[in-house]
Design a protein around this motif. Structure first.
Motif, PDB file in Angstrom:
ATOM      1  N   ASP A   3       0.797  -1.238   0.000  1.00 40.18           N
ATOM      2  CA  ASP A   3       0.000   0.000   0.000  1.00 40.18           C
ATOM      3  C   ASP A   3       0.822   1.277   0.000  1.00 40.18           C
ATOM      4  O   ASP A   3       0.336   2.336   0.415  1.00 40.18           O
ATOM      5  CB  ASP A   3      -0.983   0.020   1.177  1.00 40.18           C
ATOM      6  N   TYR A   4       2.061   1.213  -0.478  1.00 45.59           N
ATOM      7  CA  TYR A   4       2.836   2.438  -0.660  1.00 45.59           C
ATOM      8  C   TYR A   4       2.551   3.019  -2.039  1.00 45.59           C
ATOM      9  O   TYR A   4       2.489   2.278  -3.029  1.00 45.59           O
ATOM     10  CB  TYR A   4       4.337   2.160  -0.547  1.00 45.59           C
ATOM     11  N   PRO A   5       2.404   4.345  -2.152  1.00 45.58           N
ATOM     12  CA  PRO A   5       2.358   4.972  -3.471  1.00 45.58           C
ATOM     13  C   PRO A   5       3.722   4.792  -4.145  1.00 45.58           C
ATOM     14  O   PRO A   5       4.758   5.084  -3.541  1.00 45.58           O
ATOM     15  CB  PRO A   5       2.086   6.449  -3.154  1.00 45.58           C
ATOM     16  N   VAL A   6       3.740   4.323  -5.395  1.00 47.76           N
ATOM     17  CA  VAL A   6       5.032   4.020  -6.025  1.00 47.76           C
ATOM     18  C   VAL A   6       4.924   4.099  -7.547  1.00 47.76           C
ATOM     19  O   VAL A   6       3.901   3.748  -8.136  1.00 47.76           O
ATOM     20  CB  VAL A   6       5.540   2.619  -5.587  1.00 47.76           C
ATOM     21  N   ILE A   7       5.983   4.591  -8.161  1.00 43.67           N
ATOM     22  CA  ILE A   7       6.165   4.568  -9.601  1.00 43.67           C
ATOM     23  C   ILE A   7       7.541   3.971  -9.873  1.00 43.67           C
ATOM     24  O   ILE A   7       8.340   3.806  -8.943  1.00 43.67           O
ATOM     25  CB  ILE A   7       6.042   5.970 -10.232  1.00 43.67           C
ATOM     26  N   SER A   8       7.834   3.660 -11.121  1.00 44.20           N
ATOM     27  CA  SER A   8       9.137   3.060 -11.428  1.00 44.20           C
ATOM     28  C   SER A   8       9.598   3.475 -12.812  1.00 44.20           C
ATOM     29  O   SER A   8       8.792   3.792 -13.688  1.00 44.20           O
ATOM     30  CB  SER A   8       9.069   1.527 -11.325  1.00 44.20           C
ATOM     31  N   PHE A   9      10.933   3.443 -12.995  1.00 47.14           N
ATOM     32  CA  PHE A   9      11.538   3.884 -14.246  1.00 47.14           C
ATOM     33  C   PHE A   9      12.801   3.083 -14.551  1.00 47.14           C
ATOM     34  O   PHE A   9      13.334   2.380 -13.689  1.00 47.14           O
ATOM     35  CB  PHE A   9      11.917   5.369 -14.178  1.00 47.14           C
ATOM     36  N   GLY A  10      13.313   3.262 -15.778  1.00 50.95           N
ATOM     37  CA  GLY A  10      14.632   2.786 -16.177  1.00 50.95           C
ATOM     38  C   GLY A  10      15.463   3.975 -16.630  1.00 50.95           C
ATOM     39  O   GLY A  10      14.923   5.010 -17.008  1.00 50.95           O
ATOM     40  N   THR A  11      16.774   3.838 -16.610  1.00 49.62           N
ATOM     41  CA  THR A  11      17.655   4.943 -17.005  1.00 49.62           C
ATOM     42  C   THR A  11      18.393   4.689 -18.314  1.00 49.62           C
ATOM     43  O   THR A  11      19.120   5.564 -18.786  1.00 49.62           O
ATOM     44  CB  THR A  11      18.707   5.215 -15.908  1.00 49.62           C
TER      45      THR A  11
ATOM     46  N   ARG B 157       3.351  -7.073 -16.588  1.00 49.22           N
ATOM     47  CA  ARG B 157       2.147  -6.606 -17.279  1.00 49.22           C
ATOM     48  C   ARG B 157       0.944  -6.548 -16.355  1.00 49.22           C
ATOM     49  O   ARG B 157      -0.074  -5.937 -16.705  1.00 49.22           O
ATOM     50  CB  ARG B 157       1.861  -7.475 -18.503  1.00 49.22           C
ATOM     51  N   ASN B 158       1.068  -7.165 -15.196  1.00 52.82           N
ATOM     52  CA  ASN B 158       0.017  -7.056 -14.185  1.00 52.82           C
ATOM     53  C   ASN B 158       0.278  -5.927 -13.193  1.00 52.82           C
ATOM     54  O   ASN B 158      -0.506  -5.734 -12.261  1.00 52.82           O
ATOM     55  CB  ASN B 158      -0.130  -8.382 -13.430  1.00 52.82           C
ATOM     56  N   VAL B 159       1.386  -5.209 -13.392  1.00 50.73           N
ATOM     57  CA  VAL B 159       1.713  -4.075 -12.524  1.00 50.73           C
ATOM     58  C   VAL B 159       1.432  -2.752 -13.229  1.00 50.73           C
ATOM     59  O   VAL B 159       0.805  -1.852 -12.669  1.00 50.73           O
ATOM     60  CB  VAL B 159       3.186  -4.135 -12.076  1.00 50.73           C
ATOM     61  N   LYS B 160       1.909  -2.602 -14.485  1.00 46.61           N
ATOM     62  CA  LYS B 160       1.660  -1.373 -15.223  1.00 46.61           C
ATOM     63  C   LYS B 160       1.802  -1.640 -16.724  1.00 46.61           C
ATOM     64  O   LYS B 160       2.154  -2.753 -17.133  1.00 46.61           O
ATOM     65  CB  LYS B 160       2.589  -0.247 -14.768  1.00 46.61           C
ATOM     66  N   PHE B 161       1.558  -0.617 -17.530  1.00 43.11           N
ATOM     67  CA  PHE B 161       1.505  -0.784 -18.992  1.00 43.11           C
ATOM     68  C   PHE B 161       2.838  -1.200 -19.586  1.00 43.11           C
ATOM     69  O   PHE B 161       2.926  -2.179 -20.326  1.00 43.11           O
ATOM     70  CB  PHE B 161       1.040   0.530 -19.641  1.00 43.11           C
ATOM     71  N   GLY B 162       3.879  -0.428 -19.308  1.00 45.37           N
ATOM     72  CA  GLY B 162       5.167  -0.708 -19.931  1.00 45.37           C
ATOM     73  C   GLY B 162       6.288   0.060 -19.275  1.00 45.37           C
ATOM     74  O   GLY B 162       6.056   0.918 -18.404  1.00 45.37           O
ATOM     75  N   PRO B 163       7.537  -0.209 -19.669  1.00 41.07           N
ATOM     76  CA  PRO B 163       8.690   0.460 -19.069  1.00 41.07           C
ATOM     77  C   PRO B 163       8.727   1.947 -19.418  1.00 41.07           C
ATOM     78  O   PRO B 163       8.503   2.338 -20.561  1.00 41.07           O
ATOM     79  CB  PRO B 163       9.887  -0.288 -19.659  1.00 41.07           C
TER      80      PRO B 163
ATOM     81  N   ARG C  33       0.160  12.711 -13.304  1.00 44.15           N
ATOM     82  CA  ARG C  33       0.163  11.462 -14.068  1.00 44.15           C
ATOM     83  C   ARG C  33      -1.291  10.999 -14.203  1.00 44.15           C
ATOM     84  O   ARG C  33      -1.795  10.264 -13.363  1.00 44.15           O
ATOM     85  CB  ARG C  33       1.026  10.422 -13.355  1.00 44.15           C
ATOM     86  N   LEU C  34      -1.937  11.425 -15.270  1.00 44.05           N
ATOM     87  CA  LEU C  34      -3.371  11.223 -15.419  1.00 44.05           C
ATOM     88  C   LEU C  34      -3.728   9.973 -16.208  1.00 44.05           C
ATOM     89  O   LEU C  34      -4.888   9.557 -16.216  1.00 44.05           O
ATOM     90  CB  LEU C  34      -3.997  12.449 -16.087  1.00 44.05           C
ATOM     91  N   THR C  35      -2.752   9.377 -16.878  1.00 42.59           N
ATOM     92  CA  THR C  35      -3.051   8.212 -17.719  1.00 42.59           C
ATOM     93  C   THR C  35      -2.541   6.906 -17.124  1.00 42.59           C
ATOM     94  O   THR C  35      -2.605   5.867 -17.772  1.00 42.59           O
ATOM     95  CB  THR C  35      -2.438   8.392 -19.126  1.00 42.59           C
ATOM     96  N   GLN C  36      -2.027   6.956 -15.894  1.00 43.04           N
ATOM     97  CA  GLN C  36      -1.473   5.747 -15.268  1.00 43.04           C
ATOM     98  C   GLN C  36      -2.305   5.302 -14.068  1.00 43.04           C
ATOM     99  O   GLN C  36      -1.788   4.676 -13.138  1.00 43.04           O
ATOM    100  CB  GLN C  36      -0.023   6.003 -14.825  1.00 43.04           C
ATOM    101  N   THR C  37      -3.584   5.604 -14.075  1.00 43.91           N
ATOM    102  CA  THR C  37      -4.411   5.353 -12.896  1.00 43.91           C
ATOM    103  C   THR C  37      -4.642   3.868 -12.625  1.00 43.91           C
ATOM    104  O   THR C  37      -5.045   3.502 -11.520  1.00 43.91           O
ATOM    105  CB  THR C  37      -5.763   6.062 -13.033  1.00 43.91           C
ATOM    106  N   THR C  38      -4.397   3.012 -13.611  1.00 42.44           N
ATOM    107  CA  THR C  38      -4.579   1.572 -13.391  1.00 42.44           C
ATOM    108  C   THR C  38      -3.290   0.892 -12.931  1.00 42.44           C
ATOM    109  O   THR C  38      -3.308  -0.297 -12.605  1.00 42.44           O
ATOM    110  CB  THR C  38      -5.089   0.889 -14.668  1.00 42.44           C
ATOM    111  N   ASP C  39      -2.182   1.613 -12.899  1.00 39.40           N
ATOM    112  CA  ASP C  39      -0.923   1.030 -12.435  1.00 39.40           C
ATOM    113  C   ASP C  39      -1.024   0.708 -10.953  1.00 39.40           C
ATOM    114  O   ASP C  39      -1.608   1.470 -10.177  1.00 39.40           O
ATOM    115  CB  ASP C  39       0.239   2.006 -12.636  1.00 39.40           C
ATOM    116  N   LYS C  40      -0.456  -0.393 -10.543  1.00 42.00           N
ATOM    117  CA  LYS C  40      -0.392  -0.701  -9.112  1.00 42.00           C
ATOM    118  C   LYS C  40       0.459   0.356  -8.409  1.00 42.00           C
ATOM    119  O   LYS C  40       1.528   0.715  -8.878  1.00 42.00           O
ATOM    120  CB  LYS C  40       0.201  -2.094  -8.882  1.00 42.00           C
TER     121      LYS C  40
END
Length: 256
Positions: free
Chosen positions: A51-59, A111-117, A129-136
């Protein structure tokens, strides 16, 4: 630049990492690795599940996954290619190979966490971030800012810090950038995910205590209201490092 480094010990000690220690306040997290595929996504899932708010990225410049040989990787674009399309492509190419090396299982999780990298350098910090509302884990990070960035490799830590310095800190909002050095394989990603959740719990407990003094100011990113928490972070990381000596850590305080 302030920096904390700890590399002592040889055997990681497992600890309870079931979720936030406070049911109210929760720090906002961002996890980062090279391709936003393995280490950052395992940690993203573990934090979101707690239940932490979280996003993720690659560099990296491109998303690279192992192919049939070392000189034939599978290469994809950030921000455009879905985990689902990667899964279906690899499954169609050689399901036995990509099941055996764990890529299909990894992409099934992703693919069960978010759309893509997503690529860190393309992130518009502070833009909703208005288009990522379905991301865990998306609940709580809609505003496009986080409190803690956790990278999974030193070169990713360097890339994040260099990028933040280049951006110039226009929001004047402090952000802790912590590297937890995790080997890029599926087994170590699982261990690293547990360790990062453990660290998140410790940080959240300390932040909750500081925030209680002035919640609105803390939430706005005021450096003054957060100073009590900011000063505790190196000590928290040191205590965490004693519990996870196989995962050397780096830390700095940066600015959005």
């Amino acid at each position: 630049m302030a920096q904390f480094v700890a590399t002592n010990g040889s055997v990681a000690k497992q600890s309870a990492t079931e979720g936030p220690t406070d049911s109210g306040f929760k720090l906002k997290f961002c996890t980062v690795c090279a391709s936003n595929q393995n280490r950052s996504m395992e940690s993203h899932l573990r934090l979101a599940s707690a239940d932490y708010p979280v996003i993720s990225f690659g560099t990296g410049s491109l998303v690279r996954l192992p192919g049939p040989s070392i000189d034939k990787p599978n290469v994809y674009q950030f921000n455009k290619t879905s985990y689902d399309s990667m899964y279906k492509e690899l499954e169609s190419k050689d399901p036995r190979l990509y099941r055996a090396n764990g890529l299909l299982n990894m992409l099934e999780r992703n693919r069960n966490v978010k759309f893509g990298p997503e690529r860190w350098q393309d992130w518009q910090i502070g833009v909703p971030r208005l288009t990522q509302t379905t991301d865990k884990g998306s609940g709580g990070v809609e505003g496009g800012v986080v409190d803690i960035v956790i990278t999974c490799e030193e070169r990713c830590w360097d890339a994040v810090i260099d990028d933040l310095h280049a951006r110039g800190g226009s929001l004047n909002r402090p952000v802790h950038v912590i590297n937890v050095d995790i080997k890029d394989n599926h087994e170590e990603a699982l261990v690293g995910g547990s360790a990062i959740l453990d660290l998140a719990n410790s940080l959240n407990t300390a932040a909750t205590e500081t925030r209680a003094l002035n919640p609105a100011s803390f939430d706005s990113g005021s450096a003054t209201s957060r100073s009590g928490f900011d000063e505790k972070v190196p000590e928290i990381i040191g205590e965490w490092q004693d519990r996870w000596p196989n995962l050397p850590a780096l830390w700095t305080l940066a600015w959005f």
